[in-house]
Motif scaffolding. Structure first.
Motif, PDB file in Angstrom:
ATOM      1  N   SER A   1       0.399  -0.021   6.415  1.00 26.50           N
ATOM      2  CA  SER A   1       1.635   0.379   7.118  1.00 26.50           C
ATOM      3  C   SER A   1       2.843   0.222   6.197  1.00 26.50           C
ATOM      4  CB  SER A   1       1.837  -0.504   8.353  1.00 26.50           C
ATOM      5  OG  SER A   1       1.938  -1.854   7.960  1.00 26.50           O
ATOM      6  N   LEU A   2       3.937   0.802   6.663  1.00 29.22           N
ATOM      7  CA  LEU A   2       5.224   0.567   6.020  1.00 29.22           C
ATOM      8  C   LEU A   2       5.813  -0.639   6.734  1.00 29.22           C
ATOM      9  CD1 LEU A   2       6.216   4.335   5.888  1.00 29.22           C
ATOM     10  CD2 LEU A   2       5.259   2.946   4.053  1.00 29.22           C
ATOM     11  N   GLY A   3       5.242  -1.788   6.383  1.00 32.63           N
ATOM     12  CA  GLY A   3       5.455  -3.002   7.169  1.00 32.63           C
ATOM     13  C   GLY A   3       6.923  -3.361   7.359  1.00 32.63           C
TER      14      GLY A   3
ATOM     15  N   ASP B   1       0.841  -1.200   0.000  1.00 33.73           N
ATOM     16  CA  ASP B   1       0.000   0.000   0.000  1.00 33.73           C
ATOM     17  C   ASP B   1       0.880   1.256   0.000  1.00 33.73           C
ATOM     18  OD1 ASP B   1       0.596  -1.081   2.631  1.00 33.73           O
ATOM     19  OD2 ASP B   1      -0.491   0.622   3.460  1.00 33.73           O
ATOM     20  N   GLY B   2       2.023   1.203   0.695  1.00 31.97           N
ATOM     21  CA  GLY B   2       2.916   2.364   0.746  1.00 31.97           C
ATOM     22  C   GLY B   2       3.506   2.680  -0.619  1.00 31.97           C
TER      23      GLY B   2
ATOM     24  N   ASN C   1      -0.970  -5.565  -1.466  1.00 34.31           N
ATOM     25  CA  ASN C   1      -0.873  -6.161  -0.133  1.00 34.31           C
ATOM     26  C   ASN C   1      -1.072  -5.002   0.856  1.00 34.31           C
ATOM     27  OD1 ASN C   1       0.239  -8.544   1.565  1.00 34.31           O
ATOM     28  ND2 ASN C   1       1.543  -6.839   2.197  1.00 34.31           N
TER      29      ASN C   1
ATOM     30  N   ASN D   1      -1.445  -3.593   4.136  1.00 30.37           N
ATOM     31  CA  ASN D   1      -1.329  -3.786   5.593  1.00 30.37           C
ATOM     32  C   ASN D   1      -1.413  -2.444   6.308  1.00 30.37           C
ATOM     33  OD1 ASN D   1       1.129  -2.716   4.907  1.00 30.37           O
ATOM     34  ND2 ASN D   1       2.299  -4.578   5.304  1.00 30.37           N
TER      35      ASN D   1
HETATM   36 MG   LIG Z   1       2.328  -1.724   3.545  1.00 29.01          MG
END
Ligand SMILES: [Mg+2]
Ligand SMILES: Cc1ncc(C[n+]2csc(CCOP(=O)(O)OP(=O)(O)O)c2C)c(N)n1
Length: 588
Positions: A474-476, A445-446, A470, A472
């Motif tokens: 967040s910046l997983g 997403d980022g 994908n 999530n």
């Molecule tokens: Mg992400």
């Protein structure tokens, strides 16, 4: 209508086989755009939404076709925007030509609007970097730029002042005071011969024939040498370990590979590096030296295309310079057949266990959705010659482990720059080159949010690119990195709710599907892959699923626990996920 200098530029590019230029116009390149307009039958212009994406598209074009990629941006800000994509080309050794505009020659140095010295700015990124001051420089400067990009495997940059762009193609306004004549060159080049010297091959064969536990480390430079790699692996009884950029070198289900290496690699690959006595590096400049054997403990042979890189990562006994395919072909008859294949068999047994462990994590029943499951569905449903492009982030780990190379499948990402956001522009660049092929961008997403306007580029150009996000929220990748340092996460999670990227697709005439339940993952991906036009599947995945290294070191586990003790948010959901991961694997 007189022929203008920009035509000499575009025609020469066409003579070099360039058929596509990715870019975005501006008042610094209106003359070049006119050159493109006049020769649109030979060179198509792909209008993008951000110049950074144009540079990624040119890089992807080079990665997927082997031919030079070309991008175009206006003077000042347009040129500056190209840079990240050009560094991607430089670091992954891709031939790319960047063309930029420049203020009129009469204004240079006067501090005119948008005056940025792009030739100076590009000095570090470009192998060849030239301002055009006089139409007489064309087309031989184009020849130099293209030849240099190919032979030095990097970026060439030409910047053309506005007045030169529209000058008469044959103009040569200055009196020549020295006995000078511009060179008259031809748009041709030959690659340097790729077959290594016989003596070097004998040496490498001698070293390999003496080894008992040998592994091959294959990189991006061996992607075109699949058959040869497998034949050499068979002859040596040696497993093939693949760098991420070299993932497509051999199929993932081959009994001769233990998959990837490094943080997102496999446990068998990590373990075998500690057991081998001989390492054979083929077409790789793998930068993570920590994951190579201890220096001095094993004998190293190498095939490397660039003498400047040979031996650059670990002391190499026999560094042979040449093309991987030709070198392996010539090496094969020099290898002694061996009967003891116990080391390979041991690796194969470990790999069997690893594959079962990975399959257990890609469980359809897990809620929230396991990211591994999403990739495993993609892997199952995608065509045998599909191209998957990927971004930097946890997605790279999930793709590395759950996207299987088989048949003619390909896998591309920003290997050495490891930048966010190229996944989507890569897919667009590749789809332009291979209109009939299934091209899928699997992105975070980022990374998607950074260059999401390029999805509009896919829509406008009627490209059937598929995007799977994908999501999530967040910046997983960085979240987990912070925890492995022993610190609770900070500034890496976006506030809820999760963004809905699918509505952006549907609002603009593409297929968009939001997925937030495990049972809808498969039908959504199936529908998207079967859709004739561009499609986007935005999947809310478990944001608390850590991409664990193949082999977790004691120190890493300790630091992870420290982050918990220091107040890591969402401790319980992370712990539950980890616990379930372990249970699934024990059940498998
Ligand atoms: Mg992400
Ligand atoms: C241009 C750029 N900025 C920052 C980073 C550092 N970085 C690497 S991965 C990552 C997280 C990417 O987030 P996302 O795309 O959502 O993928 P995820 O890790 O969540 O799967 C970041 C911030 C980078 N590699 N490139």
């Amino acid at each position: 209508m007189g022929r203008i200098a920009s035509e000499a530029l575009i025609e020469r590019l066409a003579d070099w086989g360039v058929d596509t230029v990715f870019g975005l116009p501006g008042d610094g390149i209106n003359g070049i755009m006119e050159g493109l307009r006049r020769h649109q039958d030979r060179v198509r212009f792909v209008l993008v939404h951000h110049e950074e994406a144009a540079a990624f598209m040119a890089t992807a074009h080079a990665k997927a076709t082997g031919r030079i990629g070309v991008c175009l941006a206006t003077s000042g800000p347009g040129g500056i925007h190209l840079l990240n994509g050009l560094y991607d080309a430089k670091l992954d050794h891709m031939p790319v030509l960047a063309i930029t505009g420049m203020q009129e020659t009469s204004l240079l140095g006067t501090g005119y609007q948008q005056e940025v010295n792009l030739d100076k700015l590009f000095i570090d990124v470009a192998e060849y970097d030239q301002m055009i001051y006089n139409p007489a420089q064309l087309p031989s400067v184009v020849d130099n730029a293209v030849r240099t990009a190919y032979t030095r495997r990097g970026v060439a940059h030409l910047t053309v002042p506005n007045d030169i762009q529209v000058a008469d193609a044959d103009a040569d306004p200055w009196q020549h005071v020295a006995p000078a004549r511009p060179p008259v060159t031809a748009p041709v080049m030959l690659q340097a011969p790729g077959r290594p010297d016989e003596e070097d091959l004998q040496q490498i064969a001698a070293l390999l024939n003496e080894g008992e536990k040998i592994a091959i480390l294959a990189g991006a430079g061996a992607r075109h040498a699949r058959e040869e790699l497998l034949a050499v692996a068979e002859a040596l009884g040696a497993p093939i370990v693949k760098t991420l950029s070299g993932k497509a070198a051999v199929p993932d289900d081959s009994p001769y590979t233990t998959g990837g290496i490094g943080l997102l690699g496999t446990r068998p690959s990590e373990e075998l590096m500690e057991q081998i006595d001989t390492l054979f590096m083929v077409g790789t400049n793998f930068p993570y030296t920590k994951h190579l054997p201890q220096p001095g403990k094993v004998r190293i042979a190498q095939i490397e295309a660039d003498p400047a890189r040979a031996g650059g990562r670990i002391a190499t006994e026999v560094p042979v310079v040449g093309d991987a395919k030709l070198a392996l072909q010539a090496l094969l008859p020099l290898l002694k057949p061996r009967t003891d294949t116990s080391f390979l068999e041991d690796c194969q047994a470990k790999m069997g266990k690893w594959r079962r462990n990975m399959a257990a994590l890609a469980d359809a029943g897990r809620d929230p959705i396991a990211p591994q499951y999403v990739v495993s569905v993609l892997d199952e449903l995608a065509a045998d010659d599909a191209v998957l492009t990927c971004d930097s982030g946890t997605i790279a780990t999930w793709a590395a482990r759950h996207w299987g190379i088989r048949g003619g499948r390909e896998f591309f990402l920003s290997g050495n720059l490891a930048t966010m956001a190229p996944g989507l522009p890569y897919a667009i660049g590749i789809q332009h080159a291979f209109p009939g092929r299934q091209v899928i961008a699997y992105v975070g997403d980022g990374g998607f949010a950074m260059l999401m306007a390029e999805f509009l580029t896919a829509i406008k150009h009627k490209l059937p690119v598929k995007v799977v996000i994908n999501n999530n929220n967040s910046l997983g990748q960085i979240l987990w990195e912070q925890m492995v340092l022993g610190y609770p996460e900070h500034g890496v999670r976006y506030p809820e709710p999760f963004v809905d990227y699918s509505s952006f697709a549907t609002a603009n005439g593409a297929l968009g599907i939001k997925v937030d339940r495990p049972d809808t993952v498969r039908p959504a991906i199936e529908r998207a892959l079967g859709h004739a036009g561009p499609a986007l599947v935005d999947v809310n995945v478990n944001p608390d699923e850590p991409p664990l290294p193949g082999k977790v070191e004691h120190q890493q586990a300790k630091k992870f626990a420290e982050a918990f003790l220091r107040g890591q948010p969402r401790m319980s959901t992370i712990a539950t996920t980890l616990f379930r991961d372990k249970i699934e694997q024990l059940k498998s």
